[in-house]
Design an enzyme around this catalytic site. Structure first.
Site, PDB file in Angstrom:
ATOM      1  N   LYS A  71      -5.063   6.823   6.985  1.00  0.00           N
ATOM      2  CA  LYS A  71      -4.296   5.941   6.111  1.00  0.00           C
ATOM      3  C   LYS A  71      -5.184   5.045   5.249  1.00  0.00           C
ATOM      4  CE  LYS A  71      -0.742   7.651   8.239  1.00  0.00           C
ATOM      5  NZ  LYS A  71      -0.339   8.969   7.767  1.00  0.00           N
ATOM      6  N   GLU A  98      -1.802  -5.176   5.894  1.00  0.00           N
ATOM      7  CA  GLU A  98      -0.921  -5.135   4.726  1.00  0.00           C
ATOM      8  C   GLU A  98      -0.020  -6.353   4.761  1.00  0.00           C
ATOM      9  OE1 GLU A  98       1.525  -1.683   4.939  1.00  0.00           O
ATOM     10  OE2 GLU A  98       0.055  -0.387   3.970  1.00  0.00           O
ATOM     11  N   HIS A 156      11.648   2.849  13.401  1.00  0.00           N
ATOM     12  CA  HIS A 156      10.872   3.742  12.528  1.00  0.00           C
ATOM     13  C   HIS A 156      11.374   5.171  12.555  1.00  0.00           C
ATOM     14  CE1 HIS A 156       8.227   0.355  12.089  1.00  0.00           C
ATOM     15  NE2 HIS A 156       8.120   0.287  13.387  1.00  0.00           N
ATOM     16  N   ARG A 173       3.754  18.001   4.311  1.00  0.00           N
ATOM     17  CA  ARG A 173       4.539  19.047   4.966  1.00  0.00           C
ATOM     18  C   ARG A 173       5.967  18.992   4.444  1.00  0.00           C
ATOM     19  NH1 ARG A 173       7.441  15.408   7.777  1.00  0.00           N
ATOM     20  NH2 ARG A 173       6.298  13.659   8.644  1.00  0.00           N
TER      21      ARG A 173
END
Lengths: 501, 154
Positions: free
Chosen positions: A116, A204, A239, A296
């Site tokens: 990431k 973040e 999530h 994907r």
């Protein structure tokens, strides 16, 4: 050239891919673990080969065994589906080295997007907006903690710590005040090391009240990289996406074009090939920020298929075979919604459920699509993900799509295993969902203390009566009409009593 | 005919009466259909269709988008026997059994550890007492709601 595809997956997505192979006139090979020997996806393949081994690691994740089966069966391509080996660069590389075609992007693209921090740096360089924050390159704990502390002043609170190798919420911590920073950072690193063997985390800013909006992209080897508009997947529980739709209710043509261009730039920055999804957070201000790219096919791809008319899995196969993609200019028509049916007990903190699918009767009628890997008579076991099916509807407008989804969910009968069908049905009535003003905190805000259904008394009485008639008439023994033997006046004592201890 | 069911709100007794092919409860009239469903007529003329199937002792019923699990209580059975609360909260696998039959335990003692969907769940004694039965061993699969152990309060 692709003529025979091995599908390295199981369940619903294996069915989806195998059907696409059949339609494209390609031969297909399914692989399966012993506990999948009677699963539906095997029946959709030209041949099915048993994987030796017990655990998922020894079966669906065993790269060498899968490559050996591909060789033995003469397959010339491998489609990984989602999950399992789909985002494993080492497997994509091994497939290529074995002389087979990988249905997906290059191993380098998977690696660049899989880490990431690397992805953030690559995206910034490509001019794609990323969430304000900082990468922490230090690996040694005390150095990393010092760097996190120093970065936190520049990023500001509330902030989010995320594992660079992360996914699925692991190694992630929201920090609301400076006192909690060091403990949270230690925890995130510990979790990341345990789950991924890599403790690197980045910071973040935490953007509350944001929507999760993702852009579908397709890229072929003939120089074309296009976007197919957005999907909104804000309604999530821990999530885990629950309710997905296209288009996003609050989208404008200008914003779609800007996000689409950013997604295309992201794909081109890693020389992407095939189908991929660029995920963004869309803030209430209208600003959007790159979250990550999934290299994907995605679970929620059908909503894009229904509104664009593009068969994404067929395009994947076409692109892998070296042909140009077949889709023309982007056209978005009507509205599509997908819900994920899980074998889980929504009333009991969504605990996974198992049991027989004694009755499994999906809805039918106009605008209804069901993607599933199970049928009546199967059993839900604890071996795999508890997703039973994806129910997708299309209608000319968002309002009609919601009406159609309510109708379809009311028709859906699953008995013998607890499912979240009723939860999904009541979700469709929530004002936020009705107006389209959902964000990633919607479910937590609507049901902070857990969910329970609201059942009209008359329906409950009908259900109790049904069970009593079933027992009295022996319907569980015959499952056919009872033959009348006795008759007489209706008893005045036909009643219903409740006792509450 | 009279039946008792266990529902989340407590026991419910239901008496249905039969006349010919149909069954009656209050203002509802139910007629079995050839595919095993029930056609239920309200006295206002509206109609509902119920899917039903019995799995073990539990009747699963679907009516108009609502699904019900109604456990039939055999006539004469005690409805207070819930295993002292020591039932599996979810389907899963027994990881560890930490007590033996006859062992005295105090409230809060972990008796068994279950695993389901990668989460661990501890089965804990609610009271002081003596373990009178252990129904499963390590490695066994258990279904939701089954009694795992029995504890006699001391």
């Amino acid at each position: 050239m692709v003529s025979k595809v091995l599908v390295a997956n199981r369940g619903e997505i294996a069915c989806r891919i195998l059907r696409a192979c059949n339609e494209a006139g390609l031969s297909s090979v399914a692989i399966y673990a012993a506990n999948d020997a009677t699963s539906m996806f095997l029946e959709l393949a030209d041949q099915a080969v048993l994987l030796e081994g017990e655990t998922i690691g020894e079966t669906y994740l065993d790269q060498q065994q899968i490559l050996a089966i591909a060789k033995a069966t003469g397959a010339d391509a491998i489609h990984p589906g989602f999950g399992f080996l789909s985002e494993r660069a080492d497997f994509a590389r091994a497939v290529g080295e074995a002389g087979l075609q990988w249905v997906g992007p290059s191993p380098e693209a998977i690696e660049q997007m899989g880490d990431k921090m690397t992805a953030r740096i690559t995206m910034r360089a490509a001019g794609v907006p990323v969430i304000p924050g900082e990468e922490i390159e230090q690996e040694e704990e005390s150095e990393a903690l010092a760097a996190i502390e120093s970065a936190s002043h520049r990023v500001g609170y509330p902030l989010l710590l995320k594992a660079s190798s992360g996914g699925g919420g692991k190694g992630m911590r929201a920090v609301h005040s400076p006192e909690d920073l060091i403990e949270s950072a230690k925890g995130a690193r510990r979790e990341a090391i345990a789950a991924f063997g890599d403790g690197r985390v980045y910071i973040e800013r935490l953007l509350t009240g944001s929507k999760h909006v993702e852009i579908q992209v397709l890229a072929d080897r003939h120089g074309r990289t296009v976007h197919l508009g957005e999907r909104e997947c804000s309604v999530q529980r821990r999530h885990q996406k629950v309710f997905e739709e296209a288009p996003c209710a609050t989208m404008t043509a200008e914003l779609r074009e800007a996000m689409g261009q950013a997604a295309v730039a992201a794909a081109e920055a890693v020389s992407y090939e095939g189908a991929g999804t660029v995920e963004f957070l869309l803030a209430p201000t209208g600003e959007f920020f790159f979250l990550e790219m999934n290299t994907r096919i995605q679970v929620e791809h059908p909503v894009t298929e229904l509104v664009t008319g593009v068969d994404l899995v067929r395009e994947q196969l076409r692109i892998a075979a070296g042909e140009p993609m077949s889709c023309g200019p982007l056209m978005i028509r009507g509205h599509a919604i997908e819900v994920r049916l899980y074998a889980e007990d929504a009333e009991n903190n969504f605990l996974p459920a198992i049991g027989p699918l004694a009755v499994f009767r999906p809805p039918e009628g106009p605008g209804v699509r069901l993607d599933t890997g199970v049928r009546e008579g199967d059993s839900v076991t604890p071996n795999y993900d508890p997703m039973l099916a994806k129910l997708i509807v299309w209608a000319p407008s968002r309002t009609e799509a919601l009406q159609r989804m309510r109708r379809a969910l009311d028709e859906f009968v699953v008995l013998g295993t607890t499912t979240n069908i009723r939860f999904l049905r009541e979700l469709c009535d929530e004002p936020e969902v009705v107006t389209g003003h959902t964000d990633t905190t919607t479910i937590d805000r609507l049901w902070p203390d857990g969910w329970s259904p609201s059942v009209p008394r008359s329906i409950e009485d009908a259900a109790l009566m049904s069970a009593a008639v079933g027992e009295s008439a022996g319907l569980h023994r015959t499952r056919s009409a009872v033959t009348g033997t006795s008759s007489g006046p209706v008893s005045p004592f036909a009643t219903l009593h409740r006792r509450f201890p | 005919m009279h039946h008792q069911f266990r529902s989340p709100d407590g026991p419910i007794e239901v008496t249905v009466a039969r006349q010919g092919e149909s069954w009656y409860l209050g203002s509802l009239e139910a007629t079995p259909m050839s595919d095993g469903r029930l056609r239920i007529l309200n006295d206002d003329g509206t109609v509902m269709f119920a899917h039903l199937v019995k799995v073990g002792d539990v009747w699963w019923v679907h009516v108009q988008g609502h699904t019900f699990k109604l456990e039939r209580v055999e006539p004469g059975a005690s409805d207070t026997d819930d295993g002292g609360g020591l039932t599996a909260p979810m389907p899963g696998k027994v990881l560890q059994v930490l007590v033996d039959v006859g062992q005295s335990v105090s409230a809060g003692t972990t008796l068994m550890v279950l695993e389901a969907m990668k989460m661990e769940h501890r089965i804990v004694a609610a009271n002081d007492g003596t373990v009178t039965a252990v129904h499963f061993g390590a490695g066994d699969q258990v279904e939701q709601g089954v009694a795992l152990l029995a504890l006699e309060e001391s």
